[in-house]
Enzyme design. Structure first.
Site, mmCIF file in Angstrom:
data_model
loop_
_atom_site.group_PDB
_atom_site.id
_atom_site.type_symbol
_atom_site.label_atom_id
_atom_site.label_comp_id
_atom_site.label_asym_id
_atom_site.label_seq_id
_atom_site.Cartn_x
_atom_site.Cartn_y
_atom_site.Cartn_z
ATOM 1 C CB CYS A 115 -0.936 0.008 1.207
ATOM 2 S SG CYS A 115 -2.064 -1.401 1.236
ATOM 3 N N GLY A 148 -14.305 -7.104 -2.723
ATOM 4 C CA GLY A 148 -14.010 -7.964 -1.589
ATOM 5 C C GLY A 148 -12.739 -7.569 -0.864
ATOM 6 C CB CYS A 246 -12.785 -1.842 7.013
ATOM 7 S SG CYS A 246 -12.989 -2.794 8.541
ATOM 8 C CB CYS A 247 -10.079 1.762 3.568
ATOM 9 S SG CYS A 247 -8.889 0.466 3.177
#
Length: 431
Positions: A115, A148, A246-247
């Protein structure tokens, strides 16, 4: 003349019990700080979307790069090197995106640091300018994600890259059925709650703040307001985390054009924002034996990188009024307040309750809405943060603009496995 060092002053939490960074010698450069010569001439990004709702990665990447070049006021033919950050893509995906701008035979380097890939591309581009190797470099980040939660490695015949961190997590808290990232950052959030006696309503408050900021960002995926009650009632993920903490998986792209001061002057560019200091860190020898989930998910990497930046620049965190930090989970935003020195260790709850993380407070954190609400297309995130902060320093952030004409801006981008990049931007001519 600056001195660059990696040390661990006692005031930066040695007594916290986390693993200490190894000491290194001081290095005194022969010239003035190299970062002073690296200017951000142009930035650009495209609106982020949910998976399946946007364009393919190559089209997104080309669009963001064109936006950055247009913002700089130059053509692609002046770019001498390019670095492309992404996580999910074949090798040379960077070329596939950049070739839409032209095929000029310049070096194109593909960067994958989880990330932190976008900021890793930015870090490499800055080094190229600072070293005198190039005068004009493009840093590009993009991601075409699937629906997902993030899973593990895609190649089951070899050890996963994050095996050390996962094994350490199993030793600390076991391994359940929830999404991998939620187990890691949920464990970190639980460790913070246990250590300081706070509840997960603190994480919910941060989620509400993020949506409130994103309401003014046309590039954000989620702009509708939410309440603390809605956050707490959303589907449980792991430990203290719910779905709205949560992103989301996201698609998007962002880019920056970095130039030397001489290049800007020769080409008549208004490069009024520069990189004042920057640091990339990785895990330290004691990370995976620390027994601390906050350390496992990058607290010490962030603390070390921030400390390096403050020491290199001579800037105190209290001088900073706007920050874009890596809030992949709201629990990570809370712990990162402290890792970056925005508030002392153990005081994040007061920091949030006093409103010191938003407009009208001490520092506006994630005016874009952050990863939580703007979205988190992995490779694009670091350069989207860069874009937002450059707009803030230029006074171009529209309804998101931080009051008081900020002259400094701080960026924090984290990748597990691991890498952490902290970047300090300065308005050129700041007194």
């Amino acid at each position: 003349m600056s001195v660059y060092r990696v040390s661990r002053p006692a005031s930066w939490g040695v007594s916290s019990g986390r693993a200490a960074a190894p000491e290194t010698v001081d290095v005194q450069p022969e010239e003035e700080p190299v970062s002073d010569n690296v200017h951000v001439a142009g930035v650009g990004m495209i609106p982020f979307t949910k998976p399946g709702a946007g364009e393919t990665y190559d089209v997104m990447g080309e669009r963001a790069a064109r936006a950055a070049l247009d913002d700089a006021g130059i053509g692609y033919e002046l770019v001498q090197q390019a670095y492309a950050g992404y996580v999910f893509g074949d090798s040379t995906s960077g070329q596939a995106a950049i070739y839409g701008l032209g095929q000029t035979a310049i070096p194109v380097v593909n960067v994958n640091n989880n990330c932190a890939s976008g900021s890793s591309a930015l870090w490499l581009a800055r080094q190229a300018i600072a070293s005198g190797t190039a005068d004009c470099v493009l840093a590009l980040g993009f991601e075409q994600m699937q629906r997902g939660a993030l899973g593990g490695g895609k190649l089951p015949d070899r050890p996963p890259a994050m095996k050390r961190g996962i094994d350490a997590t199993i030793g600390i808290q076991g391994w359940g059925d929830g999404p991998m990232a939620a187990q890691l950052f949920g464990g970190s959030g639980q460790a913070y709650m246990d250590k300081y006696g706070v509840g997960n309503d603190l994480f919910a408050k941060v989620a509400v703040k993020s949506r409130r900021h994103a309401a003014n960002n046309p590039y954000a995926v989620f702009r509708a307001p939410i309440t603390e009650e809605e956050v707490l009632a959303s589907a449980h993920q792991h430990g203290p985390l719910t779905k709205l903490m949560c992103c989301p998986p996201t698609c998007g792209a962002a880019a920056a054009v970095l130039v030397s001061e001489d290049f800007a002057r020769r080409n008549g560019l208004k490069a009024d924002v520069r990189i004042k200091a920057q640091s990339m860190t990785t895990d330290v020898p004691g990370t995976f034996g620390s027994g601390d989930m906050m350390t496992i998910v990058g607290y010490d990497m962030a603390q070390s990188a921030a400390r390096n930046v403050y020491e290199e620049s001579g800037v105190d965190p209290s001088d900073i009024r706007v920050v874009e930090l890596h809030d992949c989970f709201t629990s990570n935003e809370v712990t990162t307040y402290e890792a970056l020195g925005l508030t002392p260790e153990g005081t994040a709850e007061k920091f949030v309750l006093d409103g010191d993380n938003t407009y009208g407070g001490r520092v506006v954190v994630n005016p874009s809405g952050g990863l939580m609400s703007k979205g988190h297309p992995l490779g694009a995130t670091g350069l989207a943060q860069c874009t937002e902060l450059v707009w803030q320093l230029r006074g171009q952030a529209d309804a998101r603009q931080v009051d008081g004409d900020p002259a400094l801006a701080l960026q924090h981008n984290l990748g597990l496995g691991g890498a952490c990049v902290v970047t300090l931007y300065e308005k050129a001519g700041r007194k």
